[in-house]
Design an enzyme around this catalytic site. Structure first.
Site, PDB file in Angstrom:
ATOM      1  N   HIS A 123       0.814  -1.214   0.000  1.00 53.20           N
ATOM      2  CA  HIS A 123       0.000   0.000   0.000  1.00 53.20           C
ATOM      3  C   HIS A 123       0.848   1.264   0.000  1.00 53.20           C
ATOM      4  O   HIS A 123       0.344   2.356  -0.273  1.00 53.20           O
ATOM      5  CB  HIS A 123      -0.998   0.003   1.172  1.00 53.20           C
ATOM      6  CG  HIS A 123      -0.413   0.305   2.509  1.00 53.20           C
ATOM      7  ND1 HIS A 123      -0.146  -0.667   3.446  1.00 53.20           N
ATOM      8  CD2 HIS A 123      -0.042   1.465   3.097  1.00 53.20           C
ATOM      9  CE1 HIS A 123       0.343  -0.122   4.540  1.00 53.20           C
ATOM     10  NE2 HIS A 123       0.428   1.178   4.354  1.00 53.20           N
ATOM     11  N   ASP A 143       0.063  -7.549   1.380  1.00 50.27           N
ATOM     12  CA  ASP A 143       0.417  -6.144   1.548  1.00 50.27           C
ATOM     13  C   ASP A 143       1.930  -5.962   1.679  1.00 50.27           C
ATOM     14  O   ASP A 143       2.410  -5.195   2.508  1.00 50.27           O
ATOM     15  CB  ASP A 143      -0.291  -5.537   2.765  1.00 50.27           C
ATOM     16  CG  ASP A 143      -0.153  -4.009   2.801  1.00 50.27           C
ATOM     17  OD1 ASP A 143       0.129  -3.414   1.742  1.00 50.27           O
ATOM     18  OD2 ASP A 143      -0.309  -3.425   3.897  1.00 50.27           O
ATOM     19  N   SER A 197       4.491   2.654   7.865  1.00 51.79           N
ATOM     20  CA  SER A 197       4.196   1.492   7.027  1.00 51.79           C
ATOM     21  C   SER A 197       5.429   1.002   6.298  1.00 51.79           C
ATOM     22  O   SER A 197       6.148   1.773   5.685  1.00 51.79           O
ATOM     23  CB  SER A 197       3.116   1.826   5.996  1.00 51.79           C
ATOM     24  OG  SER A 197       1.865   1.948   6.602  1.00 51.79           O
TER      25      SER A 197
END
Length: 407
Positions: A143, A175, A256
């Site tokens: 992402h 992901d 992230s």
């Protein structure tokens, strides 16, 4: 599974989906069969980022379950020495398991962590990453980099050097993604990969990343829970379901793709999402989630070698359920359908069975079984424990390769 592209975060006013939910908006669709190909109803598309606080930054982050992203290394299944481990001469260990010397650990590992700046059609975004090897491969979240335009990906090393990179491979199902430096310098510092299966609740951990653009930020905490089923949206519209490592270390948008280290400076997870309260609070509330490094490492290795990932397939449609066995009620995954000719069909799984274990892993519901299957490899032989007519039965299954959906 669902993963958010590396698009910017939404700007105020922020959505306020019910808690907990992934980076997009809630409520989310029913958990898809962990192994049956085919799209699941995507979550309502309001913002490109989910609500578990994703750590890839682009403006802000909000809501329930937002993906955070990154870290991971090259562990395989089972976990043999990985590329990163082979290239690291020694583990950058400091302190002990009971009394970590976080200053020393941070100094040892900081050169293995990078910041990512991503340009997408929707605007700029940011995230974190982990150096896998001296060839310039960096592990991050899908992402974070999904949607990056040509020439729109830069990696900043810990010493401030900014280097262009390209996406080598991405896997929306987990992901995870690998990007490669266009002209890697000869002084890269690959991270040392640990063993997420060896983690215990209460173990000390440290997250390093690029929250809100503040590179090389270090936060510490403990493992709050293991095998926590977490579902977030993916860049392909299906749910990313992970049996995550839950931590209380502060994780925020921009983290992230960054690594979660143990007290010896070994990567044990890739931070990917956080939980947030409905109502607009977008920062850490002490509920962060990381993808276990044993899964992230295997996926990274496949992405480096082939650019794609082969996922295991069981072949069932699921819902949360309970079953009575041995005088007790147990939670599990209720089988609502079995794909003809699938591994589940050949093993004798029937509609109405409640799956309560896969191998030695307890199954607490549909998402739990989905995540356990996705942790395994195609061709792996496993025991599926089902409750049928009040009796527990062990069935032998050989997982197949999940067919890739064509868009």
């Amino acid at each position: 599974m669902t993963t958010e592209p590396g698009t910017p975060y939404p700007t105020p006013p922020y959505p306020t989906p019910p808690y907990p939910t992934p980076h997009a908006t809630a409520p989310y669709p029913p958990t898809p069969d962990p192994t049956t190909p085919g799209p699941i109803t995507p979550p309502p598309t309001a913002t490109p980022w989910r609500t578990i606080a994703a750590t890839a930054v682009a403006t802000a982050m909000v809501t329930s379950l937002v993906t955070v992203g990154l870290t991971g290394a090259l562990a395989t299944d089972p976990v043999p020495p990985t590329t990163s481990q082979d290239e690291s001469v020694t583990v950058p260990a400091s302190g002990t398991a009971t009394g970590p010397d976080w200053q020393a650990v941070a100094a040892d590992v900081r050169h293995s962590v990078v910041a990512l700046d991503v340009s997408t059609p929707a605007g700029p975004g940011q995230g974190s990453g982990l150096v896998l090897d001296t060839d310039g491969n960096v592990l991050t979240n899908d992402h974070v980099v999904s949607g990056a335009v040509d020439g729109g990906l830069d990696v900043t090393l810990s010493d401030g050097r900014v280097l262009p990179a390209t996406v080598t491979g991405s896997d929306p199902t987990t992901d995870l993604a690998v990007v490669t430096l266009v002209d890697p310098p000869d002084d890269l510092h690959p991270a040392v990969l640990g063993d997420s299966d060896a983690l215990a609740v209460g173990a000390a951990v440290m997250a390093v990343g690029n929250p809100l653009g503040l590179d090389s930020t270090v936060t510490t905490g403990i493992v709050s829970a293991l095998d926590r089923p977490v579902a977030t949206p993916s860049s392909e519209g299906e749910a990313v379901v992970t049996n995550a490592i839950q931590v209380d270390a502060a994780i925020n948008p921009g983290n992230s793709g960054g690594p979660l280290f143990d007290s010896q400076g070994r990567v044990v997870g890739v931070t990917s999402s956080i939980a947030a309260l409905a109502g607009g609070q977008s920062g850490s509330i002490g509920l962060g989630f990381a993808i276990p490094v044993n899964l992230a490492g295997r996926v990274a290795q496949e992405l480096v070698e082939t650019g794609t990932v082969a996922h295991a397939f069981l072949g069932v449609q699921l819902a949360d359920g309970t079953a009575e066995v041995d005088g007790a009620t147990r939670r599990g995954a209720l089988v609502r359908g079995v794909t003809p000719g699938s591994p589940a069909d050949e093993a004798g799984v029937r509609e109405g069975d409640v799956v309560v274990a896969l191998g030695s892993d307890r199954v607490a519901g549909a998402e739990s079984l989905t995540a356990h299957v996705r942790e395994r490899t195609a061709g792996q032989r496993e025991t599926v424990t089902v409750v049928r007519d009040g009796r527990a039965t062990d069935l032998q299954v050989v997982l197949a390769v999940r067919e890739v959906r064509q868009s």
